[in-house]
Design a protein around this motif. Sequence first.
Motif, PDB file in Angstrom:
ATOM      1  N   VAL A  44       0.575  -1.575   0.354  1.00  0.00           N
ATOM      2  CA  VAL A  44       0.022   0.169   0.282  1.00  0.00           C
ATOM      3  C   VAL A  44       0.913   1.213  -0.065  1.00  0.00           C
ATOM      4  CG1 VAL A  44      -1.528   1.268   1.229  1.00  0.00           C
ATOM      5  CG2 VAL A  44      -1.701  -0.786   1.013  1.00  0.00           C
ATOM      6  N   PRO A  45       1.587   1.669   0.847  1.00  0.00           N
ATOM      7  CA  PRO A  45       2.545   2.858   0.925  1.00  0.00           C
ATOM      8  C   PRO A  45       3.577   2.552  -0.693  1.00  0.00           C
ATOM      9  CG  PRO A  45       3.068   1.329   2.614  1.00  0.00           C
ATOM     10  CD  PRO A  45       1.832   0.819   2.004  1.00  0.00           C
ATOM     11  N   LEU A  46       3.879   1.562  -1.175  1.00  0.00           N
ATOM     12  CA  LEU A  46       4.398   1.939  -2.469  1.00  0.00           C
ATOM     13  C   LEU A  46       3.230   2.240  -3.550  1.00  0.00           C
ATOM     14  CD1 LEU A  46       7.265   1.266  -3.582  1.00  0.00           C
ATOM     15  CD2 LEU A  46       6.627  -1.171  -4.475  1.00  0.00           C
ATOM     16  N   LEU A  47       2.543   2.006  -3.676  1.00  0.00           N
ATOM     17  CA  LEU A  47       1.195   2.343  -4.199  1.00  0.00           C
ATOM     18  C   LEU A  47       0.614   3.843  -4.675  1.00  0.00           C
ATOM     19  CD1 LEU A  47      -0.381  -1.001  -4.733  1.00  0.00           C
ATOM     20  CD2 LEU A  47       1.295   0.098  -6.386  1.00  0.00           C
ATOM     21  N   LEU A  48       0.850   4.172  -3.025  1.00  0.00           N
ATOM     22  CA  LEU A  48       0.485   5.394  -2.716  1.00  0.00           C
ATOM     23  C   LEU A  48       0.719   6.895  -4.438  1.00  0.00           C
ATOM     24  CD1 LEU A  48       0.463   5.988   0.906  1.00  0.00           C
ATOM     25  CD2 LEU A  48      -1.120   6.089  -0.057  1.00  0.00           C
ATOM     26  N   PRO A  49       1.818   6.230  -4.745  1.00  0.00           N
ATOM     27  CA  PRO A  49       2.377   7.727  -5.462  1.00  0.00           C
ATOM     28  C   PRO A  49       2.891   7.371  -6.818  1.00  0.00           C
ATOM     29  CG  PRO A  49       4.470   6.602  -4.300  1.00  0.00           C
ATOM     30  CD  PRO A  49       2.980   6.394  -3.420  1.00  0.00           C
ATOM     31  N   VAL A  50       1.297   6.481  -7.156  1.00  0.00           N
ATOM     32  CA  VAL A  50       1.606   5.659  -8.300  1.00  0.00           C
ATOM     33  C   VAL A  50       0.723   7.054  -9.887  1.00  0.00           C
ATOM     34  CG1 VAL A  50       0.171   4.290  -9.984  1.00  0.00           C
ATOM     35  CG2 VAL A  50       1.383   3.466  -8.007  1.00  0.00           C
ATOM     36  N   ARG A  51       0.059   7.698  -8.796  1.00  0.00           N
ATOM     37  CA  ARG A  51      -1.090   8.318 -10.294  1.00  0.00           C
ATOM     38  C   ARG A  51       0.500   9.407 -10.495  1.00  0.00           C
ATOM     39  NH1 ARG A  51      -5.595  12.810  -8.638  1.00  0.00           N
ATOM     40  NH2 ARG A  51      -5.830  13.238 -10.263  1.00  0.00           N
ATOM     41  N   GLY A  52       0.915  10.006  -9.444  1.00  0.00           N
ATOM     42  CA  GLY A  52       1.873  11.882  -9.834  1.00  0.00           C
ATOM     43  C   GLY A  52       2.861  11.194 -10.273  1.00  0.00           C
ATOM     44  N   ILE A  53       3.738   9.481  -9.985  1.00  0.00           N
ATOM     45  CA  ILE A  53       5.102   9.007 -10.896  1.00  0.00           C
ATOM     46  C   ILE A  53       4.398   8.772 -12.380  1.00  0.00           C
ATOM     47  CG2 ILE A  53       6.310   7.364 -11.062  1.00  0.00           C
ATOM     48  CD1 ILE A  53       6.544   6.876  -8.307  1.00  0.00           C
ATOM     49  N   LEU A  54       3.102   8.624 -12.514  1.00  0.00           N
ATOM     50  CA  LEU A  54       3.375   8.212 -13.854  1.00  0.00           C
ATOM     51  C   LEU A  54       2.727   9.241 -14.711  1.00  0.00           C
ATOM     52  CD1 LEU A  54      -0.142   5.653 -13.742  1.00  0.00           C
ATOM     53  CD2 LEU A  54       2.373   5.220 -14.366  1.00  0.00           C
ATOM     54  N   LYS A  55       1.965  10.605 -13.908  1.00  0.00           N
ATOM     55  CA  LYS A  55       2.028  11.807 -14.734  1.00  0.00           C
ATOM     56  C   LYS A  55       3.391  12.956 -15.128  1.00  0.00           C
ATOM     57  CE  LYS A  55      -1.510  13.952 -13.171  1.00  0.00           C
ATOM     58  NZ  LYS A  55      -1.847  14.666 -12.288  1.00  0.00           N
ATOM     59  N   GLY A  56       4.422  12.639 -13.970  1.00  0.00           N
ATOM     60  CA  GLY A  56       5.809  13.240 -13.902  1.00  0.00           C
ATOM     61  C   GLY A  56       5.570  14.103 -13.282  1.00  0.00           C
ATOM     62  N   ASN A  57       4.574  14.263 -11.959  1.00  0.00           N
ATOM     63  CA  ASN A  57       4.406  15.265 -11.270  1.00  0.00           C
ATOM     64  C   ASN A  57       6.362  15.103 -10.025  1.00  0.00           C
ATOM     65  OD1 ASN A  57       4.046  17.140  -9.531  1.00  0.00           O
ATOM     66  ND2 ASN A  57       2.218  16.262  -8.981  1.00  0.00           N
ATOM     67  N   PRO A  58       6.516  16.267 -10.385  1.00  0.00           N
ATOM     68  CA  PRO A  58       7.999  16.747  -9.540  1.00  0.00           C
ATOM     69  C   PRO A  58       8.028  16.398  -7.700  1.00  0.00           C
ATOM     70  CG  PRO A  58       7.903  18.926 -10.983  1.00  0.00           C
ATOM     71  CD  PRO A  58       6.311  17.975 -11.425  1.00  0.00           C
ATOM     72  N   TYR A  59       7.168  16.611  -7.444  1.00  0.00           N
ATOM     73  CA  TYR A  59       7.001  16.810  -5.942  1.00  0.00           C
ATOM     74  C   TYR A  59       6.216  15.845  -5.873  1.00  0.00           C
ATOM     75  CZ  TYR A  59       4.200  17.993  -1.553  1.00  0.00           C
ATOM     76  OH  TYR A  59       3.874  18.434  -0.555  1.00  0.00           O
ATOM     77  N   THR A  60       5.539  14.864  -6.417  1.00  0.00           N
ATOM     78  CA  THR A  60       5.467  13.386  -6.225  1.00  0.00           C
ATOM     79  C   THR A  60       6.986  13.030  -6.030  1.00  0.00           C
ATOM     80  OG1 THR A  60       3.778  13.106  -7.205  1.00  0.00           O
ATOM     81  CG2 THR A  60       4.387  11.140  -6.854  1.00  0.00           C
ATOM     82  N   TYR A  61       7.969  12.571  -6.600  1.00  0.00           N
ATOM     83  CA  TYR A  61       9.183  12.064  -6.685  1.00  0.00           C
ATOM     84  C   TYR A  61      10.094  12.762  -5.818  1.00  0.00           C
ATOM     85  CZ  TYR A  61       8.493   9.978 -11.603  1.00  0.00           C
ATOM     86  OH  TYR A  61       8.303   9.146 -12.913  1.00  0.00           O
ATOM     87  N   ALA A  62       9.967  14.192  -5.042  1.00  0.00           N
ATOM     88  CA  ALA A  62      10.000  14.416  -4.366  1.00  0.00           C
ATOM     89  C   ALA A  62       9.834  13.610  -3.338  1.00  0.00           C
ATOM     90  CB  ALA A  62      10.233  15.692  -3.697  1.00  0.00           C
ATOM     91  N   TRP A  63       8.382  13.526  -2.901  1.00  0.00           N
ATOM     92  CA  TRP A  63       8.251  12.894  -1.660  1.00  0.00           C
ATOM     93  C   TRP A  63       7.867  11.718  -1.362  1.00  0.00           C
ATOM     94  CZ3 TRP A  63       3.914  10.436  -0.931  1.00  0.00           C
ATOM     95  CH2 TRP A  63       3.150  10.593  -2.147  1.00  0.00           C
TER      96      TRP A  63
END
Length: 126
Positions: A44-63
């Motif tokens: 579950v924690p590993l899947l939390l940032p999936v949406r932002g990672i797929l969109k390429g959101n730099p903020y998501t990559y940071a957190w």
Amino acid sequence: MTSSTLLTLSRLGYLALVLLLGGWFIGQGINGEYTLLFSLLWLVPLLLPVRGILKGNPYTYAWASFILCLYMLHALTLLYVTTDALAFAIIEVLLIGALLVAFPFYARIRGRELGLGLKKKSDKQD
């Protein structure tokens, strides 16, 4: 290295990590070491940032790097205590280590391209 190259490498590494850990934890649940529900909760924690990672959101990559630290602890602990799953532990450490370098670098490069960042305090006192 360009942001598109880092984005591609980060996405592929993240996908590889999800598949690797998904297979590992589900396999542990099927073998009876853990309950299957407990094994799935590890993902579950590993899947939390999936949406932002797929969109390429730099903020998501940071957190998302902070979430990867949890899995790095698992990998280092497994590396220390196991002899049976040594190859898995080494692969997990190397993959997460690469992602812990790639994620912040992508966030920094892409953030600069988009003009994001912290505002500097001016020298003048108002």
